[in-house]
Write an enzyme that holds these catalytic residues in place. Structure first.
Site, PDB file in Angstrom:
ATOM      1  N   ASP A  53      -0.948  -4.838  11.129  1.00 31.96           N
ATOM      2  CA  ASP A  53      -0.670  -5.985  10.270  1.00 31.96           C
ATOM      3  C   ASP A  53      -0.217  -7.149  11.141  1.00 31.96           C
ATOM      4  OD1 ASP A  53      -0.402  -7.616   8.118  1.00 31.96           O
ATOM      5  OD2 ASP A  53       1.357  -6.628   7.258  1.00 31.96           O
ATOM      6  N   HIS A  82      -2.245  -9.455   6.917  1.00 26.53           N
ATOM      7  CA  HIS A  82      -2.673  -9.445   5.517  1.00 26.53           C
ATOM      8  C   HIS A  82      -2.644 -10.837   4.891  1.00 26.53           C
ATOM      9  CE1 HIS A  82       1.776  -9.006   4.837  1.00 26.53           C
ATOM     10  NE2 HIS A  82       1.506  -9.791   3.818  1.00 26.53           N
ATOM     11  N   SER A  91       6.064  -7.645   7.652  1.00 25.90           N
ATOM     12  CA  SER A  91       4.867  -7.083   7.034  1.00 25.90           C
ATOM     13  C   SER A  91       5.087  -6.836   5.545  1.00 25.90           C
ATOM     14  CB  SER A  91       4.478  -5.784   7.732  1.00 25.90           C
ATOM     15  OG  SER A  91       3.420  -5.148   7.049  1.00 25.90           O
ATOM     16  N   SER A  99       6.231 -12.751   4.145  1.00 28.50           N
ATOM     17  CA  SER A  99       5.309 -12.104   5.075  1.00 28.50           C
ATOM     18  C   SER A  99       4.987 -12.993   6.268  1.00 28.50           C
ATOM     19  CB  SER A  99       3.997 -11.763   4.369  1.00 28.50           C
ATOM     20  OG  SER A  99       4.128 -10.580   3.620  1.00 28.50           O
ATOM     21  N   GLY A 154       6.224 -13.958  -0.087  1.00 26.61           N
ATOM     22  CA  GLY A 154       6.182 -15.214   0.657  1.00 26.61           C
ATOM     23  C   GLY A 154       6.844 -15.118   2.010  1.00 26.61           C
TER      24      GLY A 154
END
Length: 390
Positions: free
Chosen positions: A262, A234, A359, A344, A342
């Protein structure tokens, strides 16, 4: 990594293109490689930073943290053999922190010889009603349903021997949620639990001094692979440019999938390179990445990201379907580790074994919460990548 001069340890660490965690030093490019599925080295010492994070987040003493890591390495190594031994009677397995052993669930069809063999191997044995295959079949039926926003996720819980459907507390009386739960119960053995909030991804707007940027999105680097690094899907689409901590060009998203999955990977060039370690964020040099042996449910696990840095917790569930606003994501692993915007794409690691990339989740690192990651071995297999290991 990209060379810089006159920098603090923390700044150098932030430049390492590997995971959201890394050792402070730079390893030579000729560092020996190990297979992505390499098992954990039981003799490998745990780094001080990892032990500090486990003490803070799991309430363990240094000795308890060291003992637990050793027990988890044994359980991780035993898990594939236990599955094979149990055969068609296998009901799942998980790490029991209190006993320090792998618990293996079997149905009454398991013979006395099978049970004895499992116990002699060091596993505890529990008799359950449903096989893992039966639970996975029920879970796959739920995956085909259209879930409303009030349904957060669903996964097989081997210890409870059921498929757990997690419903947002404020939405449990919603008509669409109740209709989904009714259909879920018809699919097989299902238990409904409530969670505090709906899951969301952990990307964030740009903030100076963080690992990488795509457009106006800040995310965290996962693990080094030959030719680049893996991260969350993402965070960017195929072809999008990626910039590093200094704004310089790193590479582009070569593969990306979200929702449904993801995960993504980015090629590395233009003066950047990869090393098989994870960021220690200026504390002390940290653990090398030696492989990607999958830790069992119940094992301790730690995460690092560009926003909240080091945090630890436990593996709560595997193969969970997470229902984000953008769509469902499958085959996720749920943890009790917190995260924030942030983080991720950042690294999840158990001991010295890479586990996956961050994720999303719910909550934060002040009040607590839960976070999901996409397993790293799935990403490696999907794109034909090789994990960069020491």
């Amino acid at each position: 990594m990209r060379r810089r001069t006159g920098l603090t340890h923390a700044a150098v660490a932030a430049a390492l293109l590997i995971g959201s965690w890394t050792a402070a030093g730079t390893l030579p490019a000729s560092a020996q490689e190990a297979p992505a599925s390499a098992a954990a080295d039981a003799s490998a010492p745990a780094s001080p930073a990892l032990l500090d994070a486990m003490r803070r987040d799991l309430g363990l003493t240094r000795a308890e943290a060291e003992d637990r890591l050793a027990a988890e390495r044994r359980a991780t190594a035993l898990a594939p053999t236990a599955r094979k031994t149990a055969g068609s009677a296998y009901g799942g397995a998980w790490f029991d922190a209190q006993s320090g052993r792998l618990t293996v669930a079997v149905t009454p069809d398991a013979g006395a010889t099978t049970v004895r063999t499992l116990r002699e191997s060091g596993a505890a044995v529990r008799t359950v009603e449903h096989t893992e295959q039966q639970l996975d079949t029920a879970k796959s039926r739920l995956d085909r349903l259209d879930a409303p926003a009030g349904v957060a996720s669903w996964a097989v819980d081997p210890a409870a021997n059921t498929v757990v459907v997690n419903v947002v507390e404020d939405a449990r009386t919603d008509n669409d949620v109740r209709a989904f739960v009714h259909k879920a119960r018809a699919a097989g053995p299902v238990t409904v639990r409530t969670v505090a909030d709906a899951p969301s991804t952990f990307a964030a707007g740009t903030v100076g001094g963080d690992p990488y940027y795509t457009g106006n999105v800040r995310c965290s680097i996962g693990f080094s692979v030959h030719g680049g690094f893996v991260t969350a899907g993402h965070c960017g689409g195929v072809g999008q440019q990626v910039r590093g901590w200094d704004g310089s060009y790193i590479g582009n998203f070569q593969g990306s999938s979200f929702p449904g999955n993801d995960y993504a990977w980015v090629n590395v060039g233009s003066g950047w390179w990869t090393v098989p370690v994870v960021l220690g964020w200026g504390t002390v040099p940290d653990q090398l990445v030696r492989g990607s042996a999958e830790a069992p449910v119940g094992a301790s696990i730690c995460r690092s990201g560009s926003t909240t840095r080091w945090h630890c917790g436990r593996v709560l569930a595997k193969n969970e379907t997470v229902n984000y606003a953008q769509g469902a994501v499958h085959q996720m692993t749920k943890t009790s580790v917190c995260a924030e915007g942030g983080d991720s794409g950042g690294s999840f690691i158990s001991g010295d074994q890479a586990q996956g990339v961050t994720s999303g989740g719910w909550g934060n690192c002040s009040s607590g919460g839960e976070t999901w990651f996409q397993p790293v071995n799935e990403i490696l297999n999907r794109y034909g990548l090789t994990l960069h290991t020491a």
